[in-house]
Design a protein around this motif. Structure first.
Motif, mmCIF file in Angstrom:
data_model
loop_
_atom_site.group_PDB
_atom_site.id
_atom_site.type_symbol
_atom_site.label_atom_id
_atom_site.label_comp_id
_atom_site.label_asym_id
_atom_site.label_seq_id
_atom_site.Cartn_x
_atom_site.Cartn_y
_atom_site.Cartn_z
ATOM 1 N N THR A 1 -5.353 -7.188 -7.521
ATOM 2 C CA THR A 1 -6.711 -7.548 -7.964
ATOM 3 C C THR A 1 -7.611 -7.864 -6.775
ATOM 4 O OG1 THR A 1 -5.732 -8.463 -9.994
ATOM 5 C CG2 THR A 1 -7.989 -9.100 -9.460
ATOM 6 N N VAL A 2 -7.076 -8.629 -5.797
ATOM 7 C CA VAL A 2 -7.889 -9.004 -4.635
ATOM 8 C C VAL A 2 -8.226 -7.779 -3.800
ATOM 9 C CG1 VAL A 2 -7.867 -10.309 -2.482
ATOM 10 C CG2 VAL A 2 -7.008 -11.348 -4.566
ATOM 11 N N ARG B 1 -2.073 -5.384 3.558
ATOM 12 C CA ARG B 1 -0.844 -5.933 4.153
ATOM 13 C C ARG B 1 -0.261 -7.034 3.294
ATOM 14 N NH1 ARG B 1 -3.797 -5.797 9.620
ATOM 15 N NH2 ARG B 1 -3.097 -3.869 10.591
ATOM 16 N N GLU B 2 -1.112 -7.824 2.646
ATOM 17 C CA GLU B 2 -0.622 -8.882 1.755
ATOM 18 C C GLU B 2 0.118 -8.277 0.564
ATOM 19 O OE1 GLU B 2 0.212 -12.615 0.518
ATOM 20 O OE2 GLU B 2 -0.704 -11.985 2.395
ATOM 21 N N ILE B 3 -0.393 -7.152 0.042
ATOM 22 C CA ILE B 3 0.311 -6.476 -1.058
ATOM 23 C C ILE B 3 1.664 -5.972 -0.584
ATOM 24 C CG2 ILE B 3 0.245 -4.400 -2.490
ATOM 25 C CD1 ILE B 3 -2.631 -4.845 -2.983
ATOM 26 N N ALA B 4 1.714 -5.416 0.635
ATOM 27 C CA ALA B 4 3.002 -4.942 1.164
ATOM 28 C C ALA B 4 3.991 -6.089 1.289
ATOM 29 C CB ALA B 4 2.786 -4.267 2.518
ATOM 30 N N THR C 1 -16.008 -6.471 4.497
ATOM 31 C CA THR C 1 -15.560 -6.067 5.830
ATOM 32 C C THR C 1 -14.290 -5.241 5.708
ATOM 33 O OG1 THR C 1 -14.270 -8.089 6.090
ATOM 34 C CG2 THR C 1 -16.558 -8.118 6.858
ATOM 35 N N PHE C 2 -14.125 -4.351 6.679
ATOM 36 C CA PHE C 2 -12.913 -3.529 6.691
ATOM 37 C C PHE C 2 -11.680 -4.378 6.980
ATOM 38 C CE2 PHE C 2 -16.366 -0.584 7.681
ATOM 39 C CZ PHE C 2 -16.077 0.483 6.845
ATOM 40 N N GLU C 3 -11.846 -5.425 7.763
ATOM 41 C CA GLU C 3 -10.675 -6.255 8.092
ATOM 42 C C GLU C 3 -10.122 -6.930 6.851
ATOM 43 O OE1 GLU C 3 -13.481 -6.229 9.652
ATOM 44 O OE2 GLU C 3 -13.021 -5.587 11.720
ATOM 45 N N GLU C 4 -10.995 -7.368 5.945
ATOM 46 C CA GLU C 4 -10.520 -8.006 4.709
ATOM 47 C C GLU C 4 -9.698 -7.028 3.872
ATOM 48 O OE1 GLU C 4 -12.371 -10.441 0.863
ATOM 49 O OE2 GLU C 4 -13.685 -9.562 2.378
ATOM 50 N N VAL D 1 5.709 2.270 -0.576
ATOM 51 C CA VAL D 1 4.647 1.259 -0.514
ATOM 52 C C VAL D 1 4.257 0.987 0.936
ATOM 53 C CG1 VAL D 1 4.133 -1.173 -0.953
ATOM 54 C CG2 VAL D 1 5.238 0.201 -2.706
ATOM 55 N N ASN D 2 5.259 0.906 1.807
ATOM 56 C CA ASN D 2 4.951 0.664 3.226
ATOM 57 C C ASN D 2 4.132 1.821 3.808
ATOM 58 O OD1 ASN D 2 6.315 -1.752 3.223
ATOM 59 N ND2 ASN D 2 8.268 -0.823 3.777
ATOM 60 N N GLN D 3 4.521 3.054 3.473
ATOM 61 C CA GLN D 3 3.757 4.203 3.972
ATOM 62 C C GLN D 3 2.330 4.206 3.407
ATOM 63 O OE1 GLN D 3 6.073 7.642 2.951
ATOM 64 N NE2 GLN D 3 7.719 7.179 4.421
ATOM 65 N N ALA D 4 2.198 3.881 2.116
ATOM 66 C CA ALA D 4 0.862 3.834 1.525
ATOM 67 C C ALA D 4 0.028 2.719 2.164
ATOM 68 C CB ALA D 4 0.963 3.623 0.013
ATOM 69 N N THR D 5 0.649 1.574 2.451
ATOM 70 C CA THR D 5 -0.066 0.496 3.132
ATOM 71 C C THR D 5 -0.532 0.928 4.520
ATOM 72 O OG1 THR D 5 1.295 -1.109 1.948
ATOM 73 C CG2 THR D 5 0.102 -1.897 3.890
ATOM 74 N N ALA D 6 0.360 1.611 5.238
ATOM 75 C CA ALA D 6 -0.042 2.131 6.549
ATOM 76 C C ALA D 6 -1.197 3.120 6.408
ATOM 77 C CB ALA D 6 1.155 2.796 7.223
ATOM 78 N N GLY D 7 -1.174 3.927 5.332
ATOM 79 C CA GLY D 7 -2.285 4.862 5.107
ATOM 80 C C GLY D 7 -3.589 4.138 4.854
#
Length: 1008
Positions: free
Chosen positions: A868-869, A892-895, A883-886, A926-932
């Motif tokens: 959700t966040v 990363r928090e989801i990962a 911001t892009f950083e958020e 999930v890790n690969q998608a997070t990196a993407g």
């Protein structure tokens, strides 16, 4: 003045020759002249005045060779080169961004090289103690950090950034070359490879200093704090090792530089002794071979004279001599006759003109010779200065090598001392082990002797019993003999009494007979017949008297024989009594000796047992005292502390029982010693766990927990000290330790997480609800992302549309991967419940494993909340408000949340389960998608920033100037904020170290 102008002109020519548009490597003599020029003028003003006129933004090769020469000046030039170059840092950054837009040729190389030079200038500006060539001793390295762990920490980070820029240039150059061909022998390949010599020199020093700083940081900070440093170092170590290996195989580097090889395995920073195994990589530059660049300079005067004479000869051959025949002599052509005086005057004029011409030629040649000689002298002076510089470098290097040699000798001595101490410790350990084995053997021997003595005591007791029985038999026989003798005496007395009575009777009868005889004699005369009868009667009585006398004599003889037999029996009895008494005394003496030996052995055994008890208690006391000095490897929850406290409390109860048994019976030492060792281990482990738990606890409970741990340690030490004293071993009491452990358990119960506020029977339903809610949240997030993507396509254009499509597409892929992972987690969870519940229901299984169930619920909630966040953050980014950083942090928090869900799901799974493999594959997805998501966000951010920062086409000169001033103001504000934040970070770390030192008792240990 003329000399300085001429020297500046020569430096200008050398700089132009070194930095040109030809795709060949920079010649060493031109670069050397540039370096010596900086030392002559004590700065780089000439260099920058020449470079500013060069079209660096229009020719990539020219820019590449400029970077190479500038890198050499920063390394080997005068120290003021850095000060003169800092003002051009922004121009270098702009040029780097400009060349970064070119993906072919030298564009990317120039961009990365300019970033490296900017990083190098920033590093040396922040750390002025580091020279340009990075050559420092260990003492100078310690002085650069000012012996402050904060400075060392920040310096290590800056060195990592510096080394990363060097490695990026290294990899980019190698990737731009066609390694299938011998590119190192071509001019174009050497042009690209030549700057890597400076990079190799920098990398060797940066690697060495990074290793030493990391060892220093590990000696001051916990290992967990430096985990990021170790990971970054390992990555750079692998890259640098590969690049050094690839470079050493190139033919171009083999004749110019000797590249060191890094060790097979990286240093182990968790072991402090590994620093002695570290060998600093040394780059060796062999003596330069003769090359076209180093050919000696010929005599310019002679060359000019020869060329001038050759030119004159060729002119005379073509046009003829001006002295012999003058083709332009109009008088001769007109055929006019002159007199001798005129001819003489003309001849003299001709000679004067020839002499003037020769004089002018001589002056010109002299001037050229003087210029050439001055040039030669300046070259010789430059070479002399270079030789002096090389001599100074050689002296510095020799001093550095001498210092390193001394350090190596000291390290060798320290290593030998450590080896000797290790050998001594091993010898002592062996001696202690032998002593322990001997004591064990002696103890076994004493036990065996004790058993033998017990057996011998039993035998002696049996012998004494037998002797006592024999003595009793002898006494009974003696009594029987005395009884028989008394009976015989009584019989003899009775017989003698009977004989006496018979004699008395006979005497009375004789008297009566005599009386009767007298009566008869009186009446003898009256009756003869009565007299004869009386005589016959008397004879019969006499015979009876004789028989009675003989019977009395026989009784007397029998009495004498009985007395003799009784006397013999008395003698035999006395002899047997004496022998029995002697044997009894001998047996009693032996028994007393055995008893005294047994008592001595028992005393010795008791002393040995108490010595063992004292040694075990001393070792246990040392273990408990060392526990507060150890720093915990990690922060642990209160559950671990409670489990250790419970085990320690149970051990204290067993120790109390064993102590009571030992006090009642000293032979019960075997049950007391193991309890003591286990008690020390569990109490020290409890103290260490309490220290680790205090790191994650609030301040007030953490202080109470640390104080209670210290009190528990002091009570345990007091109890163990009491066990070591024979006078206080009976009064030693471990009840205070039990009380302290109980209070620690109470504090641990307060620090335990309360878990979910639901009943145990509702956990099963709650797990299903949370998993369903997580799946629903993911589906909702996917639908919202699709809606945002359609809105972006309808309302955005250009770069913004491209960036939004890329980011939302990667977010959609991440949501799909998380959905697959949640489904795989459900399947694995169902398999775990079916395989582990047995005959019970799933709800009973969840209630039985409530901690695991709460972990699943927490992980599911975290995944749904993170989805959700992240959708909210993506919505704000698409709208231009976020911001892009958020967005990167949310991904990363989801990962991390999905990793928690995977860990909670597979903690009870079978390692060969198919659903577990599916779950792990989904986790990798999930890790690969997070990196993407992170990569697309970074790319979109850089694309937007480049678009925003480079679009100056619609701005006027005044607007550009205003923007420039605003940017400078913003840069100053950010630098000021950065400086303040760094100071704040340093103060926070200092305060943290002070509080940690007080909590761990470092000051007390230092005072002790």
């Amino acid at each position: 003045m003329v000399k300085h102008v001429r020297a500046a002109l020569e430096r200008t020519v050398s700089i132009n020759k070194a930095i040109n548009a030809q795709e060949v490597a920079v010649k060493e003599k031109h670069a050397r002249t540039c370096i010596l020029g900086t030392h002559h003028e004590k700065g780089a003003q000439t260099f920058w005045s020449v470079v500013n006129r060069l079209p660096l933004s229009g020719n990539a090769v020219l820019c590449w060779k400029f970077c190479h020469v500038f890198h050499k000046l920063l390394r080997d030039g005068h120290s003021n080169v850095l000060k003169d170059s800092v003002r051009y840092k922004n121009e270098l950054s702009d040029m780097s961004r400009m060349w970064g837009h070119l993906s072919e040729g030298y564009g990317q190389l120039c961009s990365i090289y300019l970033k490296l030079l900017r990083t190098k200038m920033e590093f040396h500006t922040k750390n002025p103690r580091f020279p340009g060539n990075l050559q420092m001793s260990d003492r100078q390295l310690d002085e650069a950090g000012e012996n402050d762990v904060n400075n060392f920490f920040q310096l290590t980070v800056e060195m990592f950034d510096y080394l990363e820029c060097e490695l990026n240039l290294f990899q980019t150059v190698f990737s731009s070359l066609d390694m299938s061909r011998s590119v190192s022998v071509t001019a174009a390949g050497q042009c690209r490879l030549a700057p890597l010599i400076q990079v190799i020199l920098d990398c060797s020093h940066l690697y060495d200093y990074t290793v030493k700083l990391l060892f220093k940081l590990h000696s001051c900070l916990p290992a967990d704090t430096l985990q990021g440093h170790r990971d970054r170092f390992l990555e750079q170590f692998r890259k640098l090792k590969d690049l050094f290996y690839r470079s050493s195989n190139l033919q171009y580097f083999k004749r110019l530089i000797q590249i060191p090889q890094l060790p097979e395995n990286p240093p182990n920073f968790l072991r402090a002794s590994a620093l002695s195994e570290h060998i600093s990589p040394v780059v060796v530059i062999p003596a330069e071979a003769s090359s076209p660049d180093s050919e000696p300079i010929t005599d310019l005067v002679e060359m000019d004279t020869a060329s001038q004479s050759l030119f004159d000869n060729k002119f005379d051959d073509i046009f003829g001599s001006s002295f012999n025949s003058d083709p332009f002599n109009f008088n001769s052509q007109n055929g006019m006759k002159k007199d001798d005086k005129d001819r003489l005057i003309e001849q003299l004029y001709g000679e004067i003109a020839a002499l003037k011409e020769e004089l002018e030629n001589f002056k010109a040649e002299s001037a050229r010779g003087v210029v050439q000689l001055r040039g030669r002298a300046s070259e010789l002076e430059a070479e002399l200065a270079e030789q002096r510089h090389l001599k100074q470098q050689a002296q510095d290097e020799s001093e550095f090598l001498r210092t390193e040699l001394e350090e190596l000798k000291k390290q060798r001595e320290d290593t030998e001392k450590a080896q000797r101490s290790l050998t001594e410790i091993e010898r002592r350990a062996q001696a202690n082990e032998q002593r322990y084995s001997k004591l064990k053997e002696k103890y076994s021997e004493l036990v065996q002797n004790h058993a033998d003595l017990l057996r011998k005591n039993a035998e002696v007791t049996k012998q004494v019993t037998a002797a006592r029985q024999a003595q009793g038999d002898v006494e009974r026989e003696k009594k029987e003999l005395e009884d028989s003798f008394q009976r015989v005496s009584e019989q003899a007395q009775r017989k003698s009494q009977e004989q006496a009575e018979v004699l008395d009777t006979l005497k009375r009868e004789v008297a009566a007979s005599r009386q009767e005889l007298q009566v008869l004699q009186g009446t003898l005369e009256s009756s003869a017949q009565a007299g004869a009868e009386q005589s016959t009667r008397i004879a019969g009585l006499e015979q009876e008297r004789d028989s009675l006398s003989r019977a009395a004599e026989r009784h007397g003889e029998e009495m004498a024989a009985l007395r003799a037999e009784l006397q013999g029996l008395r003698e035999v009895l006395s002899r047997e009594q004496e022998s029995s008494k002697m044997e009894l005394e001998t047996l009693q003496t032996r028994l007393r000796e055995k008893e005294s030996g047994e008592q001595a052995l028992q005393r010795r055994l008791a002393e040995e047992q108490f010595a063992l008890l004292r040694g075990t208690a001393r070792e246990a006391e040392r273990m408990v005292q060392d526990a507060p000095r150890l720093s915990p490897a990690c922060c642990l929850p209160a559950d671990c502390l409670l489990s250790r406290t419970l085990a320690a409390s149970e051990c204290v109860e067993r120790l109390r029982d064993a102590h009571g048994k030992y006090l009642s019976n000293c032979a019960a030492m075997g049950s007391l010693l193991p309890c003591l060792a286990l008690f020390a281990h569990l109490v020290s482990d409890t103290l260490l766990q309490g220290s680790a738990t205090s790191h994650v606890a609030p301040m007030e409970p953490a202080d109470r927990l640390l104080e209670m741990c210290k009190q528990c340690g002091s009570e345990a030490v007091s109890y163990l000290s009491a066990l070591q004293d024979p006078g206080t071993v009976e009064s030693a009491d471990c009840s205070p330790v039990t009380a302290c452990l109980g209070r620690i358990s109470t504090i641990g119960e307060e620090l335990r997480p309360r878990g979910l506020d639901v009943k145990q029977e509702e956990l099963g339903d709650l797990v299903d609800k949370e998993m369903a809610a997580t799946a629903a949240a993911i589906e909702t997030a996917s639908a919202r992302i699709e809606e945002m993507l359609s809105k972006a396509r309808a309302g955005d254009t250009g770069v913004k549309l491209e960036v939004n499509e890329r980011i939302l597409g990667s977010c959609t892929g991440l949501m799909q991967a998380i959905h697959i992972l949640v489904l795989a987690s459900k399947d694995l969870q169902r398999e775990i419940v079916e395989s582990g519940r047995g005959a019970a229901s799933p709800k009973e299984f969840y209630a039985k494993n409530s901690r695991w169930t709460e972990g699943l619920i927490s992980a599911s909630k975290a995944v749904g909340w993170g989805a959700t966040v992240m959708v909210d953050a993506a919505d704000l980014v698409v709208q231009g408000k976020g911001t892009f950083e958020e967005l990167m942090v949310c991904s990363r928090e989801i990962a991390a949340s999905t990793a928690q869900l995977v860990a909670a799901s597979k903690v009870k799974a079978d390692k060969d389960s198919t659903n577990l493999c599916k779950l792990q594959q989904a986790s990798r997805g999930v890790n690969q998608a997070t990196a993407g998501v992170v990569a697309s966000t970074k790319a979109g951010k850089s694309q937007v920033e480049e678009k925003d920062s480079m679009d100056f086409s619609s701005m006027t000169l005044t607007q550009i100037k205003r923007q420039e001033m605003d940017s400078q103001v913003r840069v100053l504000e950010l630098e000021n904020q950065l400086q303040k934040e760094r100071q704040k970070l340093g103060e926070l770390r200092k305060k943290h170290y002070e509080l940690a030192g007080v909590a761990e008792g470092w000051e007390e240990d230092a005072a002790d």
